[in-house]
Design a protein around this motif. Structure first.
Motif, short mmCIF file in Angstrom:
data_model
loop_
_atom_site.label_atom_id
_atom_site.label_comp_id
_atom_site.label_asym_id
_atom_site.label_seq_id
_atom_site.Cartn_x
_atom_site.Cartn_y
_atom_site.Cartn_z
N VAL A 91 0.84 -1.20 0.00
CA VAL A 91 0.00 0.00 0.00
C VAL A 91 0.87 1.25 0.00
CG1 VAL A 91 -1.69 1.34 1.31
CG2 VAL A 91 -1.89 -1.16 1.18
N ILE A 92 0.60 2.16 -0.92
CA ILE A 92 1.23 3.48 -0.94
C ILE A 92 0.12 4.46 -0.58
CG2 ILE A 92 2.45 5.20 -2.34
CD1 ILE A 92 3.37 2.81 -4.12
N ASP A 93 0.19 4.99 0.64
CA ASP A 93 -0.93 5.71 1.22
C ASP A 93 -0.72 7.21 1.22
OD1 ASP A 93 -3.26 6.31 2.68
OD2 ASP A 93 -2.11 6.29 4.55
N ASN A 94 -1.72 7.94 0.69
CA ASN A 94 -1.62 9.39 0.61
C ASN A 94 -2.18 10.10 1.85
OD1 ASN A 94 -0.94 11.70 -1.19
ND2 ASN A 94 -3.10 12.19 -0.88
N SER A 95 -2.81 9.38 2.75
CA SER A 95 -3.37 10.02 3.95
C SER A 95 -2.27 10.25 4.98
CB SER A 95 -4.48 9.15 4.55
OG SER A 95 -3.92 8.11 5.35
N SER A 96 -2.65 10.90 6.08
CA SER A 96 -1.68 11.17 7.15
C SER A 96 -1.58 10.04 8.16
CB SER A 96 -2.07 12.46 7.89
OG SER A 96 -3.34 12.31 8.50
N PRO A 105 7.94 3.57 6.27
CA PRO A 105 8.75 4.60 5.62
C PRO A 105 7.89 5.73 5.06
CG PRO A 105 8.59 2.66 4.21
CD PRO A 105 7.95 2.30 5.52
N LEU A 106 8.37 6.96 5.22
CA LEU A 106 7.76 8.17 4.66
C LEU A 106 8.71 8.65 3.58
CD1 LEU A 106 5.55 10.41 4.89
CD2 LEU A 106 7.09 11.56 6.49
N ILE A 107 8.29 8.60 2.33
CA ILE A 107 9.26 8.69 1.23
C ILE A 107 8.95 9.83 0.26
CG2 ILE A 107 10.19 7.48 -0.80
CD1 ILE A 107 9.98 4.90 0.72
N ASN A 112 14.95 10.48 0.02
CA ASN A 112 15.32 9.30 0.82
C ASN A 112 14.91 7.99 0.16
OD1 ASN A 112 12.57 9.86 1.25
ND2 ASN A 112 12.60 9.11 3.35
N PRO A 113 15.36 7.75 -1.07
CA PRO A 113 14.96 6.52 -1.77
C PRO A 113 15.40 5.25 -1.06
CG PRO A 113 16.82 7.57 -2.89
CD PRO A 113 16.32 8.55 -1.87
N GLN A 114 16.47 5.35 -0.26
CA GLN A 114 16.99 4.17 0.43
C GLN A 114 15.97 3.59 1.42
OE1 GLN A 114 18.01 7.32 0.89
NE2 GLN A 114 17.65 7.70 3.07
N ALA A 115 15.00 4.40 1.83
CA ALA A 115 14.00 3.93 2.80
C ALA A 115 12.98 2.99 2.18
CB ALA A 115 13.28 5.13 3.42
N ILE A 116 13.00 2.80 0.86
CA ILE A 116 11.98 2.00 0.19
C ILE A 116 11.94 0.56 0.71
CG2 ILE A 116 13.43 1.24 -1.74
CD1 ILE A 116 9.74 2.32 -1.98
N HIS A 117 13.10 0.02 1.09
CA HIS A 117 13.14 -1.37 1.52
C HIS A 117 12.45 -1.61 2.85
CE1 HIS A 117 15.73 -2.42 -1.85
NE2 HIS A 117 16.41 -1.32 -1.59
N ASP A 118 12.20 -0.53 3.60
CA ASP A 118 11.50 -0.66 4.88
C ASP A 118 10.01 -0.95 4.69
OD1 ASP A 118 13.87 -0.22 6.22
OD2 ASP A 118 13.54 1.94 6.43
N TYR A 119 9.53 -0.96 3.46
CA TYR A 119 8.12 -1.29 3.23
C TYR A 119 7.79 -2.66 3.78
CZ TYR A 119 8.63 -4.87 -0.41
OH TYR A 119 8.91 -6.03 -1.07
N ILE A 124 3.41 -1.31 3.92
CA ILE A 124 2.78 0.00 3.75
C ILE A 124 3.88 1.06 3.62
CG2 ILE A 124 1.31 1.79 4.79
CD1 ILE A 124 -0.17 -0.47 6.26
N ILE A 125 3.68 2.01 2.69
CA ILE A 125 4.57 3.16 2.51
C ILE A 125 3.71 4.41 2.60
CG2 ILE A 125 6.17 4.35 0.95
CD1 ILE A 125 6.56 1.57 -0.42
N ALA A 126 4.19 5.42 3.32
CA ALA A 126 3.44 6.65 3.49
C ALA A 126 3.92 7.73 2.52
CB ALA A 126 3.55 7.16 4.93
N ASN A 127 2.95 8.49 2.02
CA ASN A 127 3.21 9.65 1.16
C ASN A 127 3.14 10.90 2.06
OD1 ASN A 127 3.76 10.44 -1.50
ND2 ASN A 127 1.63 10.96 -1.93
#
Length: 340
Positions: A91-96, A105-107, A112-119, A124-127
């Protein structure tokens, strides 16, 4: 080989923009599902030259889908994001909702592209918040060169940041001013927005700041560097699309304005338009529909030892929301999922 992609909230401003950007950037989609609430069920949306019909998010099975871009608000995300993530759909989430969770990860891909692996922690990844996203794109390359101590930012945020209701209210109030027999009371905003500015976005907190201002502080620290001090004043202005920010940056060491300009010209996601003449800068109406974050008015601040001022403008529906989400999807596919 492409991906099986879901867009949840496909009938809203951000959801429709996500579909536009996925098509514009030719994201490798093998199959696309568009979801909405039951009241919007069956609504048709566009994806490139295709017309898709929305499905009910409540009954949708996320099993076998690679990633889902969510633009449905925190309350609905709280219900559906864990369900999607549990099936293996990222999930790539646009909410807070998840931005401040240390395990999520908040990307901003330029920062901070290196944080992508923390998904993998929770699938879930936060926008980030719209006002934060464009600012950190400018801060990160400057921070890498001279280390930022403190940021003072004043924002001028468009009504589209509050959704379709905010845009409608500005339109209706503007028309009513020229029609004395009509009056449109504020509903979405705290005061009249037409021909006015409102120094409040989101609710007030105990220290007198608003939640929007707090978001900029916390998110900048999480994305760029926790040691950076940030103070923000966030203002809603009668502009339909495009957020603007006046940013004052204090560095640990001296950074010449010409070098800052050169650094920003080379930085990903940034377009520098900075001429010291009438109109030699970018305003929000000029950035609408564009991918870039525009930087202008770069100049030394003589009131502090190592200071720079700049003007930052971006389409909040794009870099502030939909574009950043699609860029995260591209990064996820390139660095983590790696199909094909």
């Amino acid at each position: 080989m492409g991906y099986r992609v879901v867009v949840a909230g496909a009938t809203g401003n951000v959801g429709r923009e996500m579909l536009n950007i996925l098509a514009e950037r030719q994201f490798p989609v093998d199959e696309l599902a568009v979801l909405a609430s039951r009241r919007s069920l069956g609504t048709e949306v566009s994806f490139g030259d295709k017309t898709l019909t929305t499905q009910d998010i409540d009954s949708f099975d996320f099993t076998g889908w690679d990633m889902a871009l969510f633009a449905i608000g925190s309350d609905a995300t709280k219900v559906y994001a864990p369900k999607a993530a549990a099936t293996g759909c990222v999930v790539i989430d646009n909410s807070s909702l998840y931005r401040y969770d240390p395990d999520i990860p908040l990307i901003v891909p330029e920062c901070n592209p290196q944080a992508i692996h923390d998904y993998k922690n929770k699938n879930i990844i936060a926008n980030p918040n719209c006002s934060t996203a464009q600012m950190v794109v400018a801060l990160k390359p400057l921070h890498d060169r001279a280390r930022i101590k403190r940021v003072v930012v004043s924002t001028y945020q468009s009504v589209s940041g509050s959704g379709k209701e905010g845009m409608d209210e500005l339109w209706d109030q503007t028309k009513a001013i020229y029609n004395p027999t009509t009056e449109v009371e504020p509903k979405k905003f705290q005061k009249q927005i037409a021909f006015n500015v409102i120094p409040q976005i989101d609710v007030f907190m105990e220290d007198g700041s608003t939640k929007e201002e707090w978001k900029m502080v916390v998110e900048t620290k999480k994305i760029v560097d926790p040691s950076i001090k940030v103070t923000a004043t966030c203002v809603r202005v009668p502009v339909f699309v495009g957020h603007s920010e006046a940013v004052n940056i204090e560095f640990e060491e001296f950074l010449d304005e010409d070098e800052a300009r050169d650094i920003l010209r080379e930085a990903p996601g940034i377009m520098v338009i900075d001429k010291r003449e009438d109109g030699g800068y970018v305003s929000p109406i000029e950035c609408a529909g564009d991918f870039a974050t525009f930087i202008s008015r770069i100049r030394q601040d003589s009131t502090v030892e190592n200071g720079i001022n700049l003007w930052c403008v971006s389409d909040n529906l794009r870099k502030g929301a939909a574009l950043n989400a699609v860029q995260i999807a591209e990064l996820l596919g390139r660095e983590a999922l790696k199909k094909g």
